[in-house]
Structures are given as structure tokens and as C-alpha cells.
Motif scaffolding. Structure first.
Motif, PDB file in Angstrom:
ATOM      1  N   VAL A  11       2.099 -12.967  -7.717  1.00  0.00           N
ATOM      2  CA  VAL A  11       2.121 -11.622  -7.116  1.00  0.00           C
ATOM      3  C   VAL A  11       0.833 -11.361  -6.337  1.00  0.00           C
ATOM      4  CG1 VAL A  11       2.007  -9.158  -7.718  1.00  0.00           C
ATOM      5  CG2 VAL A  11       3.828 -10.592  -8.653  1.00  0.00           C
ATOM      6  N   ALA A  12      -0.276 -11.861  -6.834  1.00  0.00           N
ATOM      7  CA  ALA A  12      -1.545 -11.697  -6.116  1.00  0.00           C
ATOM      8  C   ALA A  12      -1.571 -12.646  -4.926  1.00  0.00           C
ATOM      9  CB  ALA A  12      -2.712 -11.995  -7.046  1.00  0.00           C
ATOM     10  N   SER A  13      -1.700 -12.080  -3.765  1.00  0.00           N
ATOM     11  CA  SER A  13      -1.678 -12.905  -2.552  1.00  0.00           C
ATOM     12  C   SER A  13      -2.995 -13.670  -2.400  1.00  0.00           C
ATOM     13  CB  SER A  13      -1.459 -11.973  -1.360  1.00  0.00           C
ATOM     14  OG  SER A  13      -1.282 -12.742  -0.207  1.00  0.00           O
ATOM     15  N   CYS A  68       0.210  -3.413   4.588  1.00  0.00           N
ATOM     16  CA  CYS A  68      -0.047  -2.841   3.256  1.00  0.00           C
ATOM     17  C   CYS A  68      -0.850  -3.845   2.422  1.00  0.00           C
ATOM     18  CB  CYS A  68       1.264  -2.616   2.495  1.00  0.00           C
ATOM     19  SG  CYS A  68       2.408  -1.528   3.336  1.00  0.00           S
ATOM     20  N   GLY A  69      -1.610  -3.333   1.479  1.00  0.00           N
ATOM     21  CA  GLY A  69      -2.263  -4.174   0.466  1.00  0.00           C
ATOM     22  C   GLY A  69      -3.187  -5.208   1.075  1.00  0.00           C
ATOM     23  N   THR A  70      -3.054  -6.425   0.586  1.00  0.00           N
ATOM     24  CA  THR A  70      -3.901  -7.518   1.056  1.00  0.00           C
ATOM     25  C   THR A  70      -3.741  -7.747   2.562  1.00  0.00           C
ATOM     26  OG1 THR A  70      -4.131  -8.639  -1.044  1.00  0.00           O
ATOM     27  CG2 THR A  70      -4.066 -10.046   0.888  1.00  0.00           C
ATOM     28  N   ALA A  71      -2.502  -7.607   3.055  1.00  0.00           N
ATOM     29  CA  ALA A  71      -2.272  -7.810   4.493  1.00  0.00           C
ATOM     30  C   ALA A  71      -3.030  -6.753   5.298  1.00  0.00           C
ATOM     31  CB  ALA A  71      -0.773  -7.753   4.788  1.00  0.00           C
ATOM     32  N   GLU A  79      -5.611  -5.917  -9.733  1.00  0.00           N
ATOM     33  CA  GLU A  79      -4.188  -6.180  -9.954  1.00  0.00           C
ATOM     34  C   GLU A  79      -3.933  -7.235 -11.009  1.00  0.00           C
ATOM     35  OE1 GLU A  79      -3.226  -8.588  -5.759  1.00  0.00           O
ATOM     36  OE2 GLU A  79      -1.716  -7.294  -6.600  1.00  0.00           O
ATOM     37  N   LEU A 128      -9.343  -5.438  -4.979  1.00  0.00           N
ATOM     38  CA  LEU A 128      -7.887  -5.358  -5.200  1.00  0.00           C
ATOM     39  C   LEU A 128      -7.419  -6.509  -6.097  1.00  0.00           C
ATOM     40  CD1 LEU A 128      -5.077  -4.083  -4.553  1.00  0.00           C
ATOM     41  CD2 LEU A 128      -4.951  -5.637  -2.617  1.00  0.00           C
ATOM     42  N   LYS A 129      -7.890  -7.724  -5.816  1.00  0.00           N
ATOM     43  CA  LYS A 129      -7.505  -8.877  -6.641  1.00  0.00           C
ATOM     44  C   LYS A 129      -7.895  -8.618  -8.089  1.00  0.00           C
ATOM     45  CE  LYS A 129      -5.324 -10.697  -4.646  1.00  0.00           C
ATOM     46  NZ  LYS A 129      -5.021 -10.635  -3.218  1.00  0.00           N
ATOM     47  N   SER A 178       2.561  -9.187   7.375  1.00  0.00           N
ATOM     48  CA  SER A 178       3.287  -9.113   6.103  1.00  0.00           C
ATOM     49  C   SER A 178       3.621 -10.517   5.631  1.00  0.00           C
ATOM     50  CB  SER A 178       4.574  -8.307   6.287  1.00  0.00           C
ATOM     51  OG  SER A 178       5.336  -8.318   5.111  1.00  0.00           O
ATOM     52  N   GLN A 179       3.246 -10.833   4.399  1.00  0.00           N
ATOM     53  CA  GLN A 179       3.618 -12.119   3.826  1.00  0.00           C
ATOM     54  C   GLN A 179       5.126 -12.211   3.728  1.00  0.00           C
ATOM     55  OE1 GLN A 179       5.084 -14.925   1.394  1.00  0.00           O
ATOM     56  NE2 GLN A 179       4.985 -12.953   0.394  1.00  0.00           N
ATOM     57  N   SER A 180       5.730 -11.235   3.042  1.00  0.00           N
ATOM     58  CA  SER A 180       7.173 -11.300   2.769  1.00  0.00           C
ATOM     59  C   SER A 180       7.997 -11.002   4.016  1.00  0.00           C
ATOM     60  CB  SER A 180       7.532 -10.279   1.691  1.00  0.00           C
ATOM     61  OG  SER A 180       7.264  -8.956   2.161  1.00  0.00           O
ATOM     62  N   THR A 216       8.368  -5.758   3.534  1.00  0.00           N
ATOM     63  CA  THR A 216       7.737  -4.556   2.979  1.00  0.00           C
ATOM     64  C   THR A 216       8.268  -3.317   3.699  1.00  0.00           C
ATOM     65  OG1 THR A 216       5.820  -5.834   2.351  1.00  0.00           O
ATOM     66  CG2 THR A 216       5.486  -3.461   2.580  1.00  0.00           C
TER      67      THR A 216
HETATM   68  O1  M6R Z   1       4.614  -8.970   1.735  1.00  0.00           O
HETATM   69  P1  M6R Z   1       3.488  -8.129   2.265  1.00  0.00           P
HETATM   70  O2  M6R Z   1       2.371  -8.934   2.794  1.00  0.00           O
HETATM   71  O3  M6R Z   1       3.953  -7.099   3.254  1.00  0.00           O
HETATM   72  O4  M6R Z   1       2.946  -7.347   1.000  1.00  0.00           O
HETATM   73  C1  M6R Z   1       1.931  -6.384   1.121  1.00  0.00           C
HETATM   74  C2  M6R Z   1       1.367  -6.034  -0.222  1.00  0.00           C
HETATM   75  O5  M6R Z   1       2.358  -5.535  -1.074  1.00  0.00           O
HETATM   76  C3  M6R Z   1       0.667  -7.226  -0.886  1.00  0.00           C
HETATM   77  O6  M6R Z   1      -0.306  -7.796  -0.088  1.00  0.00           O
HETATM   78  C4  M6R Z   1       0.041  -6.802  -2.228  1.00  0.00           C
HETATM   79  O7  M6R Z   1      -1.036  -5.921  -1.993  1.00  0.00           O
HETATM   80  C5  M6R Z   1      -0.409  -8.043  -3.015  1.00  0.00           C
HETATM   81  N1  M6R Z   1       0.058  -7.958  -4.379  1.00  0.00           N
HETATM   82  C6  M6R Z   1      -1.901  -8.221  -3.037  1.00  0.00           C
HETATM   83  O8  M6R Z   1      -2.312  -9.304  -3.782  1.00  0.00           O
END
Ligand code: M6R
Length: 364
Positions: A153-155, A55-58, A243, A239-240, A102-104, A107
């Protein structure tokens, strides 16, 4: 602790040379001449295709990886956002490696997509920052990106580390499958070893992005254009921008411009063009000229050769160091981050905690 920076995002942007260096040492060892994956690694010769989901940046990291796996390892790749993938019930054939980024690692949609693939795919691999996360635990193999805790929050640093690990995987796939010869392999690994210092130079040269921010902060809409490897990065730049600065930003593959979006262009729309002087450069320049002919204000992000070749009529430029074109998404992530960051600061938004957003999206 922001280590003297005004925001966690600024600290995390600045940390990239160091964390990328650590990730490279983990996968390349001290000598830096071969890739070692943790655990039993991955046998790419047994795989027929890759399915990348995030999702998102990933997700944008996955889109970039599609170009790498296709070009370097000649593997068919499918990429999807997790929220679409999970409900589409796509066929996952036995020779598939399902890869989740996924960073976290928490998700909700990405985790549900992983569970959908568990008993269907040949192997389930994740690229994660949090090693003890659900996504890491439920994978056959979890590859750490080693970005360290990301608070903004912004990756930012997680994105460049995700890209680095995905590129290493594509190179390893190409080596195993014999689509990458020994000389090119050595060139790519050498370019990767030099990447932290090149990234450091791009961060140190961030003054241009800062100088542009007051004007960008006035914009209602910003467009980002890129071709090839720069297209997913244009999406990430938009996206950056959205957001953290709350400015409406869209990205298009440069070649799509004349199929509709060019109607948006007038003198009030800054157009960020990401285009290192690679094989696709001339094509992007001709799209850029179409933008300028309609009054669009072009901000060209390129290397010295690109800016020298195409500076006529552009509004501003940001000059990037020269790198092997394969590595350019990792390097060009820096100006994408800096433009959004400085524009948000100029607008006075809450950079680290933008409205309506959470760092980890653990509900659908
Ligand atoms: O933790 P994750 O990498 O799974 O999160 C995915 C997205 O929610 C995350 O990358 C989101 O798009 C960021 N806020 C982007 O900067």
C-alpha cells in the motif's frame, strides 16, 4: 511472490534500480543521449503554464516537479491535491498543460480533476503506472512510469519512477524552451544514466536505517525537515512513516520551523533532516542547530561532505552517495522509505496492508 523478501514493500524498494533503469531506457533509448516521448510528444514552446494534480505520494512527486519545471524550464507551475482542485473550479487557461500523476490511474479525485480540465486545458497529460487505467485512457498523452506491479500500500518504486519521468519532462521542456544549455543537458542525462547504480548503493547501505529503527519505534512524534527540493521529500518521508508505522509524523520546510513548529521540539522528538550539501545546505544546518539547542534528536541524511561539515551534536547520520543536486529527491527517497519500513517492522505493524488504507482510492 515476495522473491525472498519479508514484505512486498521490501521487494519493491529493492527493485528500484532495475525499474528505474527500464524507465530510463524507455525515455532515453539505448544511447541515453536524448529524450523521446511516446506518441506525438509535447510541444512545450506552445505552453504557458503547468497545472499538476494528484493525491498522496503522487502529489509529493508533483510538488517536487514544480521545483524542477521552474528551475530547469522557467515555467510557472501550480500544484494541487485533486480533492481540493476539483471543487475549487479553478480557471484553466488555454495555454495550460494539465498533468495528472497516479500510480493506479483509478484514483477517483484525480480522475474527476482530469475530467474537469478536459475541455479547458491545451493538453491533458498523465504520468501513470497502469497503462490501461481510466486516467491513462482519458488523457491526450499517457506517459508510463514502468515501475511494474506495486502491491504494498505504501508507494515506493512508483514514487521514484514518477519522479524520474517528471524530471525527464522538465529537462525536455528546458531543452525545447532554450532554458537549458547543451552542456548542462548532457550533464543531467549522464547523471540520470548513472542513477540506478547510485540508488542500488543507497539500498545496499540500508543497515543504518535498520539500526535506528528500534529507537524510532519508541517515538510518539517524528519531524521531517527539508528545504528546496528536499521539502517535498520531507513530506513524503512523513507520510511513509505515518501510514505504515502509525507514528505521528509531520514535515516542515526548514525555514518554517521558527514560525511555530519549533515549539514541538524536546528530547523525545526525533527530527529527520534531509540535506545534501547543496546551495541551501548552510541554511538547513542553522535550522538543525536550533533544533539541537532545544534537545531535539537530529538524524541527518546527507552526503559525505554534509555529514563531515555538520556532525557536531547530531544524534545519528545516514550517509548518501554524491549526486547532482537536481537528482537528489530520487536518491533521498530511499532512506525515507527504509526508515519508515524498518520502524514499521520494529513495531510489528502490517507493513503491506496498513490499517484503514486501500491501495487504490476509487471512491471520494
Ligand atoms: O494510485 P495513485 O497514485 O493515484 O494513489 C494516490 C495515493 O492514494 C497514494 O499515493 C497513497 O498516498 C499511498 N498509499 C502513499 O504511499
Amino acid at each position: 511472490d515476495k522473491a525472498g523478501h519479508r514484505h512486498f514493500m521490501a521487494k519493491e524498494i529493492a527493485e528500484q534500480p532495475q525499474v528505474l533503469g527500464e524507465a530510463l531506457r524507455f525515455y532515453l533509448g539505448e544511447a541515453g543521449d536524448r529524450i523521446t516521448l511516446p506518441g506525438d510528444g509535447i510541444d512545450f514552446t506552445k505552453l504557458e503554464r503547468l497545472t499538476l494534480v494528484a493525491c498522496g505520494t503522487a502529489y509529493y512527486a508533483c510538488l517536487t516537479a514544480k521545483y524542477w519545471f521552474e528551475q530547469i524550464a522557467r515555467m510557472p507551475v501550480e500544484v494541487d491535491v485533486a480533492s481540493e482542485f476539483r471543487y475549487r473550479e479553478p480557471p484553466v487557461t488555454p495555454g495550460t498543460m494539465a498533468l495528472f500523476v497516479s500510480q493506479s490511474g483509478e484514483t477517483a479525485d484525480t480522475l474527476a480533476a482530469l475530467r474537469y480540465c478536459r475541455d479547458k486545458a491545451e493538453t491533458v497529460v498523465s504520468v501513470v503506472n497502469v497503462a490501461e487505467s481510466s486516467i491513462a485512457r482519458e488523457s491526450d498523452l499517457a506517459l508510463p512510469i514502468l515501475a511494474g506491479t506495486e502491491i504494498g500500500v505504501a508507494s515506493t518504486k512508483a514514487f521514484s519512477c514518477q519522479l524520474t519521468v517528471l524530471l525527464l519532462l522538465a529537462i525536455e521542456a528546458g531543452r525545447q524552451r532554450g532554458t537549458l544549455d547543451a552542456d548542462r543537458l548532457a550533464d543531467l542525462l549522464s547523471a540520470l544514466r548513472g542513477l540506478p547504480s547510485v540508488i542500488g548503493r543507497a539500498i545496499d547501505d540500508g543497515a543504518t536505517a535498520e539500526a535506528l529503527s528500534l529507537q524510532l519505534a519508541e517515538a510518539q512524534d517524528v519531524l521531517f525537515l527539508g528545504r528546496g527540493l528536499m521539502y517535498p521529500l520531507a513530506l513524503e518521508g512523513a507520510l511513509k512513516m505515518k501510514e505504515i508505522s502509525y507514528i505521528h509524523a509531520e514535515a516542515y520546510a526548514s525555514g518554517e520551523l521558527k514560525h511555530g513548529p519549533i515549539a514541538l521540539i524536546d528530547k523525545h522528538v526525533p527530527v529527520v533532516v534531509m540535506a545534501p550539501r547543496d546551495a541551501l545546505f548552510d541554511k538547513t544546518v542553522s535550522n538543525m542547530q536550533e533544533v539541537m539547542a532545544r534537545g531535539g534528536q537530529v538524524l541527518l541524511i546527507s552526503d559525505h561532505a554534509g555529514i563531515t561539515a555538520a556532525q557536531d551534536g547530531i544524534w545519528r547520520s545516514i550517509e548518501m552517495p554524491q549526486v547532482d543536486p537536481v537528482l537528489s529527491p530520487i536518491l533521498y527517497a530511499i532512506p525515507a522509505q527504509l526508515i519508515a519500513y524498518h520502524t514499521a517492522v520494529a513495531k510489528g505493524t502490517d507493513v503491506d496492508q496498513p490499517r484503514n488504507l486501500a491501495k487504490s482510492v476509487t471512491v471520494e
